[in-house]
Design a protein around this motif. Structure first.
Motif, PDB file in Angstrom:
ATOM      1  N   MET A 500      15.483   4.980  -9.136  1.00 40.09           N
ATOM      2  CA  MET A 500      14.920   3.969  -8.786  1.00 40.09           C
ATOM      3  C   MET A 500      15.452   2.421  -8.747  1.00 40.09           C
ATOM      4  O   MET A 500      16.146   2.058  -9.894  1.00 40.09           O
ATOM      5  CB  MET A 500      13.509   3.760  -9.325  1.00 40.09           C
ATOM      6  N   PHE A 501      15.627   1.824  -7.499  1.00 34.71           N
ATOM      7  CA  PHE A 501      16.534   0.510  -7.502  1.00 34.71           C
ATOM      8  C   PHE A 501      15.344  -0.564  -7.143  1.00 34.71           C
ATOM      9  O   PHE A 501      14.467  -0.308  -6.459  1.00 34.71           O
ATOM     10  CB  PHE A 501      17.442   0.518  -6.669  1.00 34.71           C
ATOM     11  N   GLY A 502      15.666  -1.814  -7.322  1.00 33.09           N
ATOM     12  CA  GLY A 502      14.855  -2.898  -7.005  1.00 33.09           C
ATOM     13  C   GLY A 502      15.418  -4.427  -7.663  1.00 33.09           C
ATOM     14  O   GLY A 502      16.069  -4.274  -8.429  1.00 33.09           O
ATOM     15  N   ARG A 503      15.029  -5.170  -6.794  1.00 34.15           N
ATOM     16  CA  ARG A 503      15.152  -6.511  -7.418  1.00 34.15           C
ATOM     17  C   ARG A 503      14.029  -6.723  -8.869  1.00 34.15           C
ATOM     18  O   ARG A 503      13.195  -5.816  -8.824  1.00 34.15           O
ATOM     19  CB  ARG A 503      14.624  -7.690  -6.366  1.00 34.15           C
ATOM     20  N   SER A 504      14.511  -7.434  -9.873  1.00 34.47           N
ATOM     21  CA  SER A 504      13.744  -7.313 -10.717  1.00 34.47           C
ATOM     22  C   SER A 504      13.817  -8.778 -11.451  1.00 34.47           C
ATOM     23  O   SER A 504      14.228  -9.665 -11.228  1.00 34.47           O
ATOM     24  CB  SER A 504      14.345  -6.273 -11.878  1.00 34.47           C
TER      25      SER A 504
END
Ligand SMILES: O=C1CCCN[C@@H]1CCCn1cnc2ccccc2c1=O
Length: 505
Positions: A500-504
């Motif tokens: 799972m990837f995302g801006r954070s």
């Protein structure tokens, strides 16, 4: 106290600051990055403490307290685990006007404080497992932009540190604790989380592996790390000589214990506020709210006689008392200097889950009007059903808050298997599940390559920032099916798992 003057969708940071201060959860302090936790937020922390403390005591964990000061000799015992963090360590160098012989650090975490004593206290395998937890505060002098609850220089947390004879026992506990963390989020704060494992790049370097609960902030489309449970293996026990005589006999080599450490902080309050609160102010899930219901007399006008007014107040007070006796955290506002309308907006600002209105007509009909804070849904409740219906309405509110947040997270967590779709999905406030090769260089490439516009163009100068790239958030325990020969989302290596990837944050 006037209402919120900033729109959540237009100025999220400004909105967040306003609802915390006007909702009386927090106040700013003259030391940058430090904040005052006022009763409304401290009461939420207390609810979390009570729930989590009971859970870990059920596992045999005991609470203890260790000093907040760490000598530099002790702190630097573990070179590589410290090196990345050194800039964040706060040091005491003077007492009064005289310099200290040697500077003393304020704990940023307590491994190096506790483990020399684990080594001293644990002699035989009969002393295992040793499971201690601290409810305390730690200091990390971060230079990134501070944010109330989310990134503060001092924060309250719990830090659990356990030592086990077997690796199986230790690894089981890592997952048991992670489930409790998910419970704090999903059962108390009505916040859905994804459980998984951190990548080698994102894990706690001093440990063996890190498991995590990842949250999602719909407004910004960013992931947020919620709580971490690490398996440390024997890294720290070899370093601090936490070992026991071999149960098989003294001619067998001594055994280094297997350790875990796990932490959850007041950051969880910030996550809860960002997800549930709206443009009228705070929205607090009933299970953790300091007050769950406010009783407000209505229908008192200039024509109301003193006798009628005191009758309405008495009836309202009686309802408040019945609710308290039924275990509901209720209070009444009988101050006639303010109109009901003013009171409604005041308690909407503070996020009180339900308000209970009582007027002359309601008294005649033996009923009250209940209004929910999250969606203003109205209920008419017969007085003789008060003790049954109010808890039901509160539980229904709790569940509806969770379901709404879950729907938003689920609809913004998308599977992407083609790189051209990656950045456009980030820019649509999604977190992304992609097949991935597991190689750190590729993870860094994904971060650098995703801080772009949809068409791959460079971001405008004012849009550029380290947080625009997608980081790996976790390798979810719940894995989509990998297709035969599936390639990594970014490079040409074979994919080994979904990440799972995302801006954070
Ligand atoms: O997460 C947890 C859970 C609770 C116990 N500690 C672990 C790992 C903490 C990692 N960490 C995080 N910031 C730091 C900052 C300064 C020095 C050391 C550290 C440091 O070791």
């Amino acid at each position: 106290l006037i209402g919120i003057t900033v729109d959540k969708a237009l100025d999220f940071p400004g909105w967040y600051q306003q609802i915390l201060t006007k909702g009386e959860m927090l106040d700013y302090y003259d030391v940058s990055g430090c904040y005052i936790l006022r009763p409304a937020s401290y009461a939420i922390w207390e609810q979390i403490q009570q729930w989590f403390d009971a859970k870990i005591k059920g596992l045999g964990v005991q609470n203890a307290y260790f000093p907040m000061f760490v000598s530099s000799r002790v702190l630097e015992r573990e070179k590589d685990h410290i090196e990345g963090f050194a800039p964040e360590v706060a040091w005491v160098t003077k007492a009064g006007s005289s310099d200290l012989e040697e500077p003393i650090a304020i704990r940023p975490t307590s491994e190096t404080v506790m483990y020399p004593y684990y080594s001293k206290w644990i002699r035989s395998y009969r002393d295992l497992p040793l499971k201690l937890n601290q409810w305390n505060s730690v200091v990390r002098w971060e230079f990134k932009h501070p944010q109330p609850f989310l990134r503060t220089r001092e924060f309250l947390w719990q830090e659990g540190h356990t030592a086990h004879l077997t690796v199986e026992d230790a690894k089981q506990e890592v997952l048991d604790i992670l489930d409790f963390y998910a419970g704090v989020y999903e059962e108390l704060l009505a916040v859905p989380v994804v459980k998984g494992k951190k990548t080698e790049k994102e894990k706690f370097a001093g440990g063996d592996f890190t498991t995590t609960c990842e949250g999602y902030i719909p407004q910004t489309g960013r992931g947020i790390q919620g709580a971490t449970s690490h398996h440390l293996g024997q890294n720290f026990s070899k370093m601090f000589n936490v070992s026991v005589e071999n149960p098989l006999g003294s001619d067998h080599p001594k055994l280094f214990v297997y350790q875990n450490s796990w932490g959850l902080s007041t950051r969880v309050i910030g996550v809860m506020v960002m997800i549930h609160s709206d443009n009228k102010g705070l929205v607090i899930p009933p299970r953790v709210s300091q007050y769950q219901a406010v009783v407000i007399p209505v229908g008192i006008t200039k024509k109301t006689t003193d006798a009628e007014r005191s009758n309405i107040h008495a009836s309202a007070k009686a309802i408040e008392d019945r609710l308290k006796k039924a275990g509901i955290r209720a209070f009444g506002d009988y101050n006639d200097n303010y109109t009901p309308g003013w009171k409604f907006s005041q308690y909407e600002l503070k996020g009180i889950p339900i308000r209970i209105e009582l007027g002359p007509k309601d008294i005649e009909k033996g009923q009250v009007i209940v209004v929910r804070r999250n969606d203003s849904r109205k209920y008419t409740v017969q007085l003789n059903e008060l003790e049954t219906r109010i808890p039901e309405i509160l539980e229904e509110l709790q569940r509806d808050l969770y379901l709404k947040a879950k729907e938003l997270f689920d609809t913004h967590r998308v599977i992407v298997e083609d790189w051209k779709d990656f950045v456009p999905n980030l820019n649509r406030k999604n977190v992304i599940l992609s097949p991935w090769c597991g190689v750190m260089e590729c993870e860094e490439d994904i971060k650098d390559s995703s801080a772009k516009k949809d068409d791959g163009e460079e971001l405008e100068q004012d849009e550029k920032s380290p947080s625009m790239g997608a980081k790996s958030l976790c390798i979810p325990f719940e894995q989509p099916e990998l297709k035969q020969g599936q390639k990594c989302i970014k490079c040409s290596r074979p994919a080994i798992q979904y990440c799972m990837f995302g801006r954070s944050y």
